[in-house]
Motif scaffolding. Structure first.
Motif, PDB file in Angstrom:
ATOM      1  N   ALA A  24      -0.026  -1.084 -10.106  1.00  0.00           N
ATOM      2  CA  ALA A  24      -0.783   0.167 -10.103  1.00  0.00           C
ATOM      3  C   ALA A  24      -1.060   0.580 -11.535  1.00  0.00           C
ATOM      4  O   ALA A  24      -0.213   0.442 -12.421  1.00  0.00           O
ATOM      5  CB  ALA A  24       0.007   1.250  -9.385  1.00  0.00           C
ATOM      6  N   VAL A  29       1.041   6.028  -8.968  1.00  0.00           N
ATOM      7  CA  VAL A  29      -0.097   6.406  -8.120  1.00  0.00           C
ATOM      8  C   VAL A  29      -0.061   7.920  -7.992  1.00  0.00           C
ATOM      9  O   VAL A  29       0.976   8.502  -7.649  1.00  0.00           O
ATOM     10  CB  VAL A  29      -0.024   5.738  -6.736  1.00  0.00           C
ATOM     11  CG1 VAL A  29      -1.048   6.348  -5.792  1.00  0.00           C
ATOM     12  CG2 VAL A  29      -0.242   4.236  -6.857  1.00  0.00           C
ATOM     13  N   ILE A 319      -3.280   0.797  -0.415  1.00  0.00           N
ATOM     14  CA  ILE A 319      -2.861   0.299  -1.728  1.00  0.00           C
ATOM     15  C   ILE A 319      -1.909  -0.878  -1.554  1.00  0.00           C
ATOM     16  O   ILE A 319      -2.018  -1.908  -2.224  1.00  0.00           O
ATOM     17  CB  ILE A 319      -2.192   1.418  -2.553  1.00  0.00           C
ATOM     18  CG1 ILE A 319      -3.224   2.480  -2.952  1.00  0.00           C
ATOM     19  CG2 ILE A 319      -1.507   0.850  -3.796  1.00  0.00           C
ATOM     20  CD1 ILE A 319      -2.626   3.683  -3.651  1.00  0.00           C
ATOM     21  N   ASP A 325      -4.025  -0.398  -6.965  1.00  0.00           N
ATOM     22  CA  ASP A 325      -4.650   0.901  -6.686  1.00  0.00           C
ATOM     23  C   ASP A 325      -6.082   0.947  -7.216  1.00  0.00           C
ATOM     24  O   ASP A 325      -6.690   2.014  -7.285  1.00  0.00           O
ATOM     25  CB  ASP A 325      -3.813   2.046  -7.261  1.00  0.00           C
ATOM     26  CG  ASP A 325      -3.737   2.020  -8.787  1.00  0.00           C
ATOM     27  OD1 ASP A 325      -4.169   1.018  -9.407  1.00  0.00           O
ATOM     28  OD2 ASP A 325      -3.240   3.005  -9.367  1.00  0.00           O
TER      29      ASP A 325
END
Length: 401
Positions: A24, A29, A319, A325
């Protein structure tokens, strides 16, 4: 030896690329809940939607792809300019990956346009206009809990079948109200009914007397309240004072949820027909979430609160499925994945971003009919998702081929 070193470097680089793909950005996130927390829609969504989002993150485990999931929230005060400024700051300086809830259609349309420009995910549960998945659709925009077409099919369809074939609309003067009036009016006419007139009122109106007098004098069998939240509750209260329902005209609360029924009281709301995408007392799955939500908030959830939980959870699952992401990959996963949770059974996401799921036609019980606190509704019928929502191919969205 040189060949071995080159080979080793290639393996390391390949491993690094794979690790990067399964990661990510920014080491986290970050999700933003942007909605009305102090105005007419504060009970409709508000801080309770924030709590629903927290529940989803906690239930997911607090992490995705081994990085923490963070949540921020803000009050947009039902003003598109304020909402856009907050969203821009979140995207540009605070590393927010997705914005959700977005009560108020004018706000949702503005933030969705910005999200499209910034290539960020937005998932709408609080706003209703079909333009979000129609002429103003976005490859990164998703509409989750309900929309004006579903409300028109549910409440409008039920009242026309009961003989309510002439309508006058009391409409909130912004995008949501226009869309709800248009969708319901179209459905009424297609069923053989007639729209005799309409009047528009400002958002957060306290005095509905002049508007209600126009509706009363129209002689329409049904007065369609194309508004929501406290506006609908105040209109219903003042309609009773004018003796409108006692005089034989019916009120159609086109967007009225459990939260507003509780605030208005069963005595005043009894007999009203309405449409929601979720009812906490529908079955065991719904009750399990409802009771957990009640323990945290002191109230039972409506479709906006439950839909917010569902959208946050589905975003995190997307995700996980995508392994990143990155917006394009997550949007692709959201379009491909089925939605099957306590909120939406056998749900699916159309090419226009509309999440298609069953809706429920409900009627407010009379005082004394409830089996327990917050048991306010009788379920009249289930409206299959493919009937409730516009076919994506007919939505006007340029993304649908």
């Amino acid at each position: 030896m040189r060949k071995n070193i080159v080979t080793s470097l290639a393996i390391l680089l390949a491993g690094s690329t794979a690790a990067l793909a399964q990661s990510a950005s920014d080491g986290k996130v970050k999700i933003g809940i942007l909605n009305d927390q102090s105005g007419v829609y504060a009970d409709f969504g508000g801080k309770s939607s924030v709590e629903a989002a927290k529940m989803a993150i906690e239930d997911f485990g607090g992490k995705v792809l081994d990085v923490p999931v963070e949540l921020v929230d803000a009050d947009h005060q039902n003003k598109p300019d304020i909402a856009s400024n907050i969203a821009r700051q979140w995207y540009d300086t605070e590393q927010v990956d997705a914005i959700m809830e977005l009560t108020t259609s004018s706000v949702a349309l503005a933030v969705q346009a910005l999200s499209k420009e910034k290539k960020k995910i937005n998932m709408v549960t609080g706003a209703a206009t079909t333009d979000l998945t129609g002429k103003q659709c976005s490859p990164y925009g998703f509409h989750w809990a309900y929309d004006t077409h579903a409300l028109a099919v549910g409440t409008g369809g039920a009242l026309v079948k009961q003989g309510g074939d002439s309508w006058f609309f009391l409409t909130a003067d912004y995008a949501f109200g226009y869309s709800l009036e248009e969708q319901t009016g179209t459905f009424v006419k297609s069923a053989g009914g007639n729209v005799v007139g309409a009047v528009r009122h400002p958002l957060a109106t306290n005095d509905f007397s002049s508007f209600l007098l126009q509706a009363q004098s129209s002689g329409a069998k049904v007065i369609g309240l194309a508004n929501a939240g406290l506006d609908t509750a105040n209109a219903i209260k003042q309609a009773a004072e004018f003796g409108i329902t006692a005089g034989g005209q019916n009120l159609a609360a086109l967007l009225f949820t459990l939260a507003e029924v509780h605030g208005l009281g069963v005595e005043a709301a009894q007999g009203l027909t309405l449409t929601e995408g979720y009812y906490w007392n529908l079955d065991d799955q719904s009750r399990e979430f409802g009771k957990r939500f009640f323990e945290r908030t002191g109230k039972m959830p409506n479709m906006v609160h439950a839909g917010t939980y569902s959208s946050v959870m589905q975003y995190l699952k997307a995700i996980e499925k995508a392994g990143t992401d990155e917006t394009e990959a997550v949007a692709k996963a959201l379009h491909e994945m089925p939605v099957d949770d306590f909120f939406a059974r056998n749900g699916k996401v159309g090419a226009n971003g509309r999440m298609i799921h069953d809706m429920y036609l409900l009627q407010v019980k009379k005082p004394g009919e409830s089996d327990e606190p917050w048991d306010y509704f009788s379920v009249l019928s289930t409206i299959p998702g493919d009937e409730a929502y516009i076919d994506p191919a007919k939505s006007g969205c340029e993304l649908v081929k």
